[in-house]
Design a protein around this motif. Structure first.
Motif, PDB file in Angstrom:
ATOM      1  N   THR A 142     -18.514  37.442  73.903  1.00 19.11           N
ATOM      2  CA  THR A 142     -19.007  38.387  72.898  1.00 19.11           C
ATOM      3  C   THR A 142     -20.162  39.199  73.490  1.00 19.11           C
ATOM      4  N   PHE A 143     -20.622  40.217  72.737  1.00 20.89           N
ATOM      5  CA  PHE A 143     -21.640  41.135  73.275  1.00 20.89           C
ATOM      6  C   PHE A 143     -22.769  41.372  72.270  1.00 20.89           C
ATOM      7  N   HIS A 144     -22.945  40.439  71.334  1.00 24.66           N
ATOM      8  CA  HIS A 144     -23.851  40.699  70.212  1.00 24.66           C
ATOM      9  C   HIS A 144     -25.328  40.670  70.601  1.00 24.66           C
ATOM     10  N   HIS A 145     -25.667  39.868  71.588  1.00 27.14           N
ATOM     11  CA  HIS A 145     -27.082  39.651  71.908  1.00 27.14           C
ATOM     12  C   HIS A 145     -27.492  40.478  73.126  1.00 27.14           C
ATOM     13  N   LYS A 146     -28.464  41.329  72.944  1.00 31.32           N
ATOM     14  CA  LYS A 146     -28.919  42.231  74.008  1.00 31.32           C
ATOM     15  C   LYS A 146     -29.352  41.456  75.251  1.00 31.32           C
ATOM     16  N   ARG A 147     -29.966  40.299  75.030  1.00 27.98           N
ATOM     17  CA  ARG A 147     -30.501  39.536  76.173  1.00 27.98           C
ATOM     18  C   ARG A 147     -29.395  39.073  77.127  1.00 27.98           C
ATOM     19  N   SER A 148     -28.133  39.031  76.650  1.00 22.32           N
ATOM     20  CA  SER A 148     -27.024  38.607  77.515  1.00 22.32           C
ATOM     21  C   SER A 148     -26.681  39.659  78.565  1.00 22.32           C
ATOM     22  N   LYS A 149     -26.962  40.925  78.259  1.00 24.26           N
ATOM     23  CA  LYS A 149     -26.697  42.054  79.171  1.00 24.26           C
ATOM     24  C   LYS A 149     -25.221  42.143  79.578  1.00 24.26           C
ATOM     25  N   VAL A 150     -24.331  41.839  78.650  1.00 23.00           N
ATOM     26  CA  VAL A 150     -22.892  41.891  78.944  1.00 23.00           C
ATOM     27  C   VAL A 150     -22.471  43.308  79.336  1.00 23.00           C
ATOM     28  N   ASN A 151     -23.027  44.303  78.662  1.00 27.93           N
ATOM     29  CA  ASN A 151     -22.579  45.670  78.945  1.00 27.93           C
ATOM     30  C   ASN A 151     -23.112  46.236  80.261  1.00 27.93           C
ATOM     31  N   ALA A 152     -23.971  45.473  80.928  1.00 29.83           N
ATOM     32  CA  ALA A 152     -24.385  45.884  82.285  1.00 29.83           C
ATOM     33  C   ALA A 152     -23.235  45.733  83.276  1.00 29.83           C
ATOM     34  N   LEU A 153     -22.204  44.959  82.904  1.00 28.88           N
ATOM     35  CA  LEU A 153     -21.067  44.734  83.800  1.00 28.88           C
ATOM     36  C   LEU A 153     -20.165  45.956  83.921  1.00 28.88           C
ATOM     37  N   PHE A 154     -20.188  46.806  82.904  1.00 31.62           N
ATOM     38  CA  PHE A 154     -19.220  47.901  82.834  1.00 31.62           C
ATOM     39  C   PHE A 154     -19.808  49.188  83.384  1.00 31.62           C
ATOM     40  N   GLY A 155     -19.005  49.882  84.178  1.00 33.22           N
ATOM     41  CA  GLY A 155     -19.461  51.133  84.773  1.00 33.22           C
ATOM     42  C   GLY A 155     -18.980  52.332  83.991  1.00 33.22           C
ATOM     43  N   ASP A 156     -18.594  53.384  84.692  1.00 32.81           N
ATOM     44  CA  ASP A 156     -18.173  54.621  84.035  1.00 32.81           C
ATOM     45  C   ASP A 156     -16.657  54.717  83.870  1.00 32.81           C
ATOM     46  N   ALA A 157     -15.916  53.631  84.120  1.00 27.16           N
ATOM     47  CA  ALA A 157     -14.467  53.651  83.873  1.00 27.16           C
ATOM     48  C   ALA A 157     -14.250  53.890  82.379  1.00 27.16           C
ATOM     49  N   ARG A 158     -13.391  54.871  82.049  1.00 28.27           N
ATOM     50  CA  ARG A 158     -13.276  55.257  80.640  1.00 28.27           C
ATOM     51  C   ARG A 158     -11.974  55.998  80.391  1.00 28.27           C
ATOM     52  N   ASP A 159     -11.630  56.105  79.126  1.00 29.66           N
ATOM     53  CA  ASP A 159     -10.448  56.852  78.706  1.00 29.66           C
ATOM     54  C   ASP A 159     -10.520  58.263  79.281  1.00 29.66           C
ATOM     55  N   GLU A 160      -9.437  58.709  79.913  1.00 35.18           N
ATOM     56  CA  GLU A 160      -9.525  59.969  80.649  1.00 35.18           C
ATOM     57  C   GLU A 160      -9.575  61.188  79.733  1.00 35.18           C
ATOM     58  N   LEU A 161      -9.143  61.056  78.484  1.00 28.36           N
ATOM     59  CA  LEU A 161      -9.151  62.205  77.577  1.00 28.36           C
ATOM     60  C   LEU A 161     -10.431  62.300  76.750  1.00 28.36           C
TER      61      LEU A 161
END
Length: 689
Positions: free
Chosen positions: A654-673
Motif C-alpha cells: 500500500t502507499f498510504h503512509h508518506k514515511r514509507s516513500k513508496v512513490n519514490a520507486l516510480f519514475g516518469d514511465a506513464r500513459d503515452e496519451l
C-alpha cells in the motif's frame, strides 16, 4: 438525547459517494455517530469502515485552524512582510500565524510579482477533487480568467484520466454508463484491475450479492484478491498484460462470430478495420498464453469468459489496475470495444463502470479542472500543461508559483525525488488544506479550510450522481471558494458570490449540458437519492441508450496492439529475475491518509504500509523488514508479510503512509496519451533492512 440532531450528507472518502446520516450533539458541536439510512440509494443502508468511523479527524490536533506564513518566505520577501506585519503572530521556529486577509494579501502580492517577472504562465493551479464542485469550478475560473494562466489540473492525472481519454475517444463520454443498482439486472460481470472490496466496498456488496446468486463473475488481477473467492473465473495475469487480455477477449468474440451485427451496423464505425487488425495480431490469440510459464491456463479461460460476456447482458468494472499503466488509455478503449461489439452498453444490466477514486474527482473533471477542458468538457481558449509537464516546467525555471487545493502532490505523485527538487525551485507554494500534511508542510503560505463535513456543496460520484452535502458541524474556517474569492478580488477579479449556491447557479448556466436542471432545491429534495447527470427536466440513469455522446452519435473502434515487455518478455525468454511490485489500497485508509490517519479507530487498524510476499519466495525474505529499491529511489524499511495470495516474483504494497516513500520507486514511465503514472508495475530490488 434532546441535544442530538440527525443530519443527512455525503461521505467524504471514495468515489462511491455514499449518502450518510450523522447524529450530532448540537450543544457540543460534535458528531456522535455516522450511519446510512436503509433507503439510501447509494449506500443501501450500509457504510464501509471509513464512512462509519472516519469522522474524528474533524477534531484532530493536526487540523489547520489558522493561516500560516513561513518565516523564511517573508525573509526573502521584505515588502510582503512589511505589508502583513501587523497580523503576524509567532507560532514556532518555522511559521508565523496570521489572519486570512494577510495570507491572501501575501499570496496576491507574490503572484503579481511572479507574473510580472516571468509571464502569465508562470503560475499553475493543482487539485480540487477532495472539495466541492463549487470550489473546483471557481479554482479553474480564477486561474484561467483572472490569472490568465491555462495551467489547471487535478488528481485525476494519477488515477482515471485514461478512463476519460479512452471512453471519450470511443463513445464520447468518460463516465459510468449505468447506476450501481443496475448490477442487480446483470447476467455476467468482469472486474479487471479493481480490488473492489477494499477500494469501493459498497459497490462490491452489490457485485457479491449477484455473484453468489448467479455464479457469473470473472476477476482479472495480478494477485489473488478477496473478489476471487466469489468468482467463477479466477484470472491471475502477469504484470502489464491488461491490453493483451482485453484484445484476446475481442479476438475470441470476432473469431467465433459472437458479436452483435445489427448493433455494430447501426451504432458504430470502424469495425471492419478493427476486425482485420485484431485477427492478424499475434498477441491477440489466447493461445499466446501457452508459452507464458505459470499462466498457461489463461488460454482456455479467456475463451470461456469471452463467450459468456458476448452472449449475456454484461458489465465491465475497472479501476487503477487498468489506468495506471503505460497503455492505460488504450486498455480503456479495448474495454469499450468489447461493449461496442456485443451491444453491452446503453441498456439496463449492461454497461461500462470505471470506479473513480476521490469523492469528487468526477465532479472536479466536470467543472473543467483539467488543462484541456473547460467546464462541461468544452474546448478551452488555451490548452494548459498536465501535472507531469508542470513538474518539468518547475525544474526548467518557467513555472514559479503553484496554488494547491486539497491534493498532496508531494506524496501521491510518482518520482518523489524529482518532485522534491522541482518544488524547491518554486518561489511560491500556496496551499489550502484540511490537515498539515506533506504538501502543506512545504507551503510558503497555508490556509486551513472546511472539510466536506463542515460545508455545503455538490459532489459527483463515480456513477455521475450529484449529492448536495450539508454541514454536520459548525466551523468558522473558510470554504475553499471563499479563499479563492478573496484572492480573486486582490488580483483584480470581480468574484462576488455570497454562498456556494451562488457559485452553483453559475455552474448550471456555464455547464448547462449536464447540470441545467440540478438546482439546490431539487438536490435538497433528493438528498438521499441524488440526481445523475445530465440533469434537465429529469436525470439520466443510463447513458447512450439512443446515441453515443460523440459528435456524430456513433461509437468508434480504435485498435492498439499490445507491446511485449516486462514480466511477460522475461518469462517468454526464460529470464525472469527479481521482483515486480504492484501497489494498492487497504480498506481502513484512503489515498494519502490525510484524514484517515487522524482517525484513531482507522489508524489503529493499519498504522504502516505492509509488503505482501509470496510463500514461494519466503526463503529470500529472511529479515522482518526490507527496503525496496528501483533506479529512481527507494522506500524506507517495510514490514514483510508472507501470504499464499500472491504469485512468485510479484510483490504488493500500500502507499498510504508518506514515511514509507513508496512513490519514490516510480519514475516518469506513464500513459503515452495522458501522462498518468505507471504505478501498478515496476521492477524492484529487495535489500534486507
Amino acid at each position: 438525547m434532546e441535544n442530538t440532531q440527525t443530519i443527512d450528507s455525503v461521505c467524504t472518502y471514495c468515489g462511491v459517494g455514499c449518502d450518510i446520516a450523522a447524529n450530532v450533539d448540537t450543544e457540543a458541536n460534535k458528531v456522535v455517530k455516522i450511519f446510512a439510512h436503509p433507503d439510501g440509494v447509494v449506500s443501501q443502508g450500509k457504510l464501509c469502515i471509513k464512512g462509519k468511523y472516519g469522522y474524528d479527524f474533524l477534531e484532530s490536533a493536526n487540523r489547520l485552524r489558522t493561516p500560516r506564513i513561513k518565516k523564511s518566505f517573508l525573509e526573502k520577501n521584505p515588502a510582503i512582510k512589511e505589508a502583513v506585519a501587523a497580523s503576524l503572530v509567532d507560532f514556532d521556529a518555522t511559521w508565523y500565524e496570521c489572519d486570512l486577509d494577510a495570507a491572501t494579501t501575501a499570496c496576491a502580492m507574490k503572484l503579481k510579482e511572479i507574473q510580472e517577472r516571468y509571464g502569465r504562465k508562470s503560475v499553475a493551479s493543482i487539485g480540487g477533487a477532495r472539495t466541492s464542485c463549487e470550489s473546483s469550478y471557481l479554482f479553474q475560473k480564477f486561474t484561467r480568467h483572472t490569472l490568465n494562466s491555462p495551467h489547471v489540473d487535478n488528481c485525476a492525472r494519477v488515477c482515471h484520466s485514461p478512463s476519460l481519454k479512452g471512453m471519450r475517444a470511443t463513445i464520447g463520454e468518460g463516465a459510468a454508463t449505468n447506476p450501481y443498482n443496475d448490477i442487480y439486472n446483470v447476467d455476467f460481470m468482469i472486474v479487471i484491475g479493481s480490488n473492489t472490496t477494499e477500494a469501493h466496498p459498497i459497490i462490491a456488496n452489490r457485485i457479491l450479492d449477484v455473484a453468489r446468486e448467479k455464479d457469473n463473475l470473472a476477476v482479472f488481477d495480478v494477485r489473488e484478491i478477496k473478489l476471487h473467492r466469489f468468482a467463477k473465473y479466477k484470472a491471475i495475469i502477469p504484470h502489464e498484460t491488461n491490453l493483451m487480455v482485453l484484445n484476446m477477449l475481442a479476438f475470441v468474440i470476432i473469431e467465433e462470430e459472437l458479436y452483435d451485427e445489427s448493433f455494430i451496423a447501426d451504432r458504430t464505425k470502424g469495425f471492419l478495420e478493427f476486425k482485420e487488425k485484431i485477427l492478424n495480431d499475434p498477441f491477440a490469440k489466447p493461445e499466446y498464453f501457452e508459452q507464458i510459464e505459470g499462466y498457461e491456463y489463461m488460454a482456455k479461460m479467456i475463451r470461456k469468459i469471452a463467450r459468456e460476456y458476448a452472449l449475456k447482458k454484461s458489465m465491465i468494472f475497472w479501476g487503477l489496475g487498468i489506468t495506471e499503466h503505460l497503455d492505460g488509455s488504450y486498455a480503456v478503449m479495448a474495454i469499450t470495444h468489447l461493449a461496442l461489439m456485443t451491444g453491452n452498453v446503453g441498456k439496463s444490466g449492461a454497461g461500462l463502470m470505471p470506479l473513480r477514486g476521490q469523492n469528487n474527482v468526477q465532479g472536479t473533471c466536470d467543472m473543467g479542472m483539467l488543462p484541456y477542458y473547460d467546464p462541461d468538457y468544452q474546448e478551452p481558449k488555451e490548452v494548459g500543461l498536465m501535472t507531469p509537464q508542470l513538474i518539468d516546467e518547475m525544474l526548467e525555471g518557467r513555472l514559479k508559483a503553484v496554488l494547491n487545493m486539497g491534493e498532496d502532490i508531494t506524496h501521491i505523485h510518482p518520482n518523489l525525488n524529482k518532485i522534491d527538487k522541482a518544488f524547491n525551485e518554486l518561489e511560491l507554494l500556496f496551499v489550502q488544506e484540511v490537515m498539515m500534511n506533506d504538501v502543506a508542510s512545504r507551503g510558503d503560505i497555508v490556509v486551513g479550510v472546511k472539510s466536506a463535513y463542515e460545508k455545503m456543496g455538490v459532489y459527483v460520484n463515480a456513477m455521475r450522481r450529484l449529492h448536495l452535502s450539508q454541514p454536520l458541524v459548525a466551523s468558522d474556517l473558510p470554504d475553499d471558494w471563499e479563499v479563492l474569492q478573496m484572492l480573486d478580488n486582490k488580483m483584480g477579479g470581480d468574484a462576488s458570490y455570497n454562498s456556494s449556491q451562488d457559485v452553483w447557479q453559475e455552474v448550471q448556466r456555464v455547464a448547462y449540458r449536464r447540470f441545467s436542471g440540478a438546482d439546490y432545491h431539487r438536490l435538497e429534495k433528493y438528498r438521499k437519492r441524488g440526481l445523475q447527470w445530465p440533469v434537465h427536466t429529469e436525470d439520466t440513469p443510463i447513458l447512450h441508450q439512443l446515441d453515443f455522446r460523440t459528435p456524430d452519435g456513433y461509437g468508434y473502434f480504435k485498435y492498439k496492439q499490445y507491446e511485449q515487455r516486462g514480466m511477460v518478455q522475461e518469462i517468454v525468454e526464460n529470464k525472469l529475475t527479481g521482483y515486480y511490485l504492484t501497489t494498492g489500497r487497504t480498506l481502513a485508509h484512503y489515498n494519502n491518509a490525510a484524514q484517515t490517519k487522524e482517525s484513531r479507530r482507522l489508524s489503529e487498524r493499519y498504522d504502516e504500509d505492509i509488503l505482501l510476499v509470496s510463500e514461494a519466495d519466503a526463503h529470500e525474505f529472511t529479515s522482518e523488514k526490507v527496503i525496496l529499491k528501483s533506479e529512481y529511489g527507494q522506500t524506507t524499511p517495510l514490514t514483510v508479510k508472507i501470504t499464499d495470495k500472491i504469485k512468485s516474483k510479484t510483490l504488493f504494497v500500500t502507499f498510504h503512509h508518506k514515511r514509507s516513500k513508496v512513490n519514490a520507486l516510480f519514475g516518469d514511465a506513464r500513459d503515452e496519451l495522458i501522462l498518468t503514472a505507471a504505478f501498478k508495475s515496476i521492477k524492484v530490488d529487495v535489500i534486507p533492512a
